[in-house]
Design a protein around this motif. Structure first.
Motif, short mmCIF file in Angstrom:
data_model
loop_
_atom_site.label_atom_id
_atom_site.label_comp_id
_atom_site.label_asym_id
_atom_site.label_seq_id
_atom_site.Cartn_x
_atom_site.Cartn_y
_atom_site.Cartn_z
N PHE A 86 0.85 -0.93 -0.08
CA PHE A 86 0.06 -0.03 0.15
C PHE A 86 0.75 1.09 0.14
O PHE A 86 1.73 1.31 0.86
CB PHE A 86 -0.98 0.00 1.28
N ALA A 87 0.46 2.24 -0.93
CA ALA A 87 1.27 3.50 -0.72
C ALA A 87 0.54 4.37 0.14
O ALA A 87 -0.90 4.43 0.05
CB ALA A 87 1.47 4.09 -2.35
N ILE A 88 1.02 5.16 1.07
CA ILE A 88 0.63 6.10 1.77
C ILE A 88 0.88 7.50 1.34
O ILE A 88 2.13 7.87 1.07
CB ILE A 88 1.22 5.98 3.30
N ASP A 95 -5.02 21.21 -2.66
CA ASP A 95 -4.05 20.57 -3.71
C ASP A 95 -4.78 19.62 -4.41
O ASP A 95 -5.56 18.96 -4.08
CB ASP A 95 -2.84 19.97 -2.90
N LEU A 96 -4.19 19.37 -5.70
CA LEU A 96 -4.72 18.43 -6.77
C LEU A 96 -3.75 17.30 -6.56
O LEU A 96 -4.18 16.04 -6.45
CB LEU A 96 -4.89 18.86 -8.13
N ASP A 97 -2.41 17.60 -6.34
CA ASP A 97 -1.28 16.36 -6.15
C ASP A 97 -1.05 16.01 -4.91
O ASP A 97 -0.99 16.66 -4.11
CB ASP A 97 -0.22 16.71 -7.21
N SER A 98 -0.87 14.64 -4.69
CA SER A 98 -0.34 13.95 -3.74
C SER A 98 1.22 13.92 -3.46
O SER A 98 1.65 13.61 -4.48
CB SER A 98 -1.23 12.75 -3.28
N THR A 99 1.60 13.77 -2.06
CA THR A 99 2.97 13.39 -2.03
C THR A 99 3.17 12.03 -1.55
O THR A 99 2.20 11.82 -0.33
CB THR A 99 3.53 14.46 -1.08
N THR A 100 3.87 10.99 -1.86
CA THR A 100 4.12 9.77 -1.44
C THR A 100 4.87 9.85 -0.39
O THR A 100 5.92 10.10 -0.24
CB THR A 100 4.50 8.79 -2.41
N LEU A 101 4.40 9.42 0.99
CA LEU A 101 5.05 9.33 2.26
C LEU A 101 5.99 8.17 2.45
O LEU A 101 6.92 8.09 2.96
CB LEU A 101 4.28 10.10 3.21
N GLY A 102 5.13 7.09 2.06
CA GLY A 102 6.01 5.82 2.29
C GLY A 102 5.10 4.55 1.83
O GLY A 102 4.04 4.70 1.20
N TYR A 103 5.65 3.34 2.14
CA TYR A 103 4.88 2.19 1.80
C TYR A 103 4.60 1.29 2.81
O TYR A 103 5.69 1.23 3.77
CB TYR A 103 5.54 1.41 0.54
N PRO A 130 -3.80 0.82 -3.16
CA PRO A 130 -3.11 -0.63 -3.68
C PRO A 130 -2.19 -0.31 -4.55
O PRO A 130 -2.37 0.37 -5.29
CB PRO A 130 -4.38 -1.28 -3.63
N VAL A 131 -1.11 -1.04 -4.18
CA VAL A 131 -0.08 -0.99 -5.52
C VAL A 131 0.05 -2.71 -6.04
O VAL A 131 0.54 -3.46 -5.08
CB VAL A 131 1.24 -0.60 -5.31
#
Length: 288
Positions: A86-88, A95-103, A130-131
Motif C-alpha cells: 500500500f502507498a501512503i 491541492d490536486l497532487d499528493s505526496t507519497t510518504l511511504g509504503y 493498493p499497488v
C-alpha cells in the motif's frame, strides 16, 4: 459468477467509504448456490447481478474471490495482478497532487498503520492506495485529517522521530524570531543613490530555545549530550515545524546550554538553544 455492488471492504472507523447509498458491510454471506467466483464492485445501477460470465478487473472493482485460499482485495486495474503493498499519500485540502510518504507491505486481514511526523498544522487528505506487483496503483481510499500540535518540533524524516521545543522554565524560549535572508547586492555609484540587485537566494534563519527535564537516570549534561549526538553532530537536514504553521528543512548548529549552578538528580533541568538555517525546499525534501 456473482457480482455484488456497493460493498466497502474497509471498516468505517478506518476509512470513509466512497460507496454511495449503502452503509459499510462487515461480512458477506452467500447461500443456496454453487459459486466458483465472487466479484465485488463499487457501484452499478443494476444492483445484484447473477451471471455465468466471468468479468475482468475494472476501475471500480473492490474484490475478486476465486476461492483459492486468498482474497484479491483492492483494485489495481489489472486482471489477476497480486497486490504487494500500500502507498501512503498526503495532500492539502486545496491541492490536486499528493505526496507519497511511504509504503506498507500488503498483509491479508491486517490493519495498515502509519504515523506521520512530517506534516505542518493544516488540514490534509491522506490516501491509502493498493499497488500491484507491476507497480500499478489502484483506486485510493481517503480520509480527512486535521493536524493541530503545540510548540516547535525537530523531525528526523528518515527515522520518524521528533524532539519537541515546547517546554519552558520561567518563560525561557517563549518567543521565536525568524529572519528572511535574501541574495542582495548593493553597489555604490557615482550618483546620489546606490544600485541594488537581487539573486534567487532566499532562506530563513532562526533560533529555538526550550527547557528539558532529564529522565530519572540522567543529569542535565547527559540530556544535552544526547541532543547534540542526535540533532547536531549528525550533520544532516531536519524538518523544523511550528504550531503557527511554519515548516522548514534546516541545518542545526551552534548549540548552547544553561542550567542551575547547583544541580541535583531528578530535580535538574537544562535550557537549550540551537540555531537553524533553512537549506532546502520542504516539498522537494519530502519527495526524496
Amino acid at each position: 459468477m456473482t457480482t455484488i455492488i456497493g460493498f466497502s471492504p474497509y471498516s468505517g472507523t478506518s476509512f470513509k467509504s466512497s460507496s454511495p447509498g449503502i452503509r459499510d458491510i462487515y461480512s458477506l454471506l452467500i447461500k443456496n448456490g454453487v459459486y466458483d467466483e465472487v466479484h465485488v464492485q463499487e457501484q452499478t445501477l443494476d444492483g445484484f447481478i447473477e451471471s455465468s460470465e466471468k468479468t475482468r478487473w475494472q476501475n471500480e472493482t473492490r474484490l475478486i474471490a476465486r476461492f483459492l485460499g486468498d482474497l484479491e482485495a483492492g483494485n489495481v486495474q489489472n486482471e489477476g495482478i497480486q497486490i504487494e503493498q500500500f502507498a501512503i499519500k498526503r495532500r492539502k485540502i486545496d491541492d490536486l497532487d499528493s505526496t507519497t510518504l511511504g509504503y506498507r507491505p500488503f498483509e491479508n486481514n491486517k490493519t495498515v498503520e502509519y504515523t506521520d511526523y512530517t506534516q505542518s498544522n493544516d488540514k490534509f487528505i491522506y490516501s491509502v492506495v493498493p499497488v500491484g506487483e507491476n507497480e500499478f496503483e489502484g483506486v485510493p481510499n481517503e480520509v480527512e485529517v486535521e493536524s493541530d500540535f503545540v510548540g516547535w518540533w525537530i523531525v528526523d524524516k528518515d527515522e520518524q522521530q521528533s524532539l519537541g521545543f515546547d517546554t519552558s522554565v520561567d518563560g525561557y524560549g517563549d518567543q521565536v524570531s525568524s529572519n528572511l535572508n535574501q541574495g542582495r547586492v548593493q553597489i555604490e555609484t557615482m550618483t546620489k543613490y546606490p544600485s541594488v540587485y537581487y539573486t534567487d537566494q532566499e532562506y530563513s534563519e532562526f533560533t529555538l530555545e526550550a527547557s528539558f527535564v532529564p529522565y530519572e537516570w540522567e543529569r542535565s549534561g547527559h540530556k544535552f549530550e544526547s541532543i547534540l549526538n542526535k540533532y547536531v553532530r549528525s550533520h544532516k537536514p531536519f524538518i523544523v515545524k511550528g504550531s503557527d504553521g511554519s515548516i522548514y528543512v534546516a541545518d542545526i548548529h551552534s548549540p548552547q546550554k544553561s542550567s542551575p549552578r547547583n544541580t541535583y538528580k531528578n530535580y535538574d533541568y537544562v535550557n537549550v538553544a540551537i540555531s537553524c538555517v533553512e537549506v532546502q525546499d520542504y516539498k522537494d525534501f519530502i519527495e526524496e
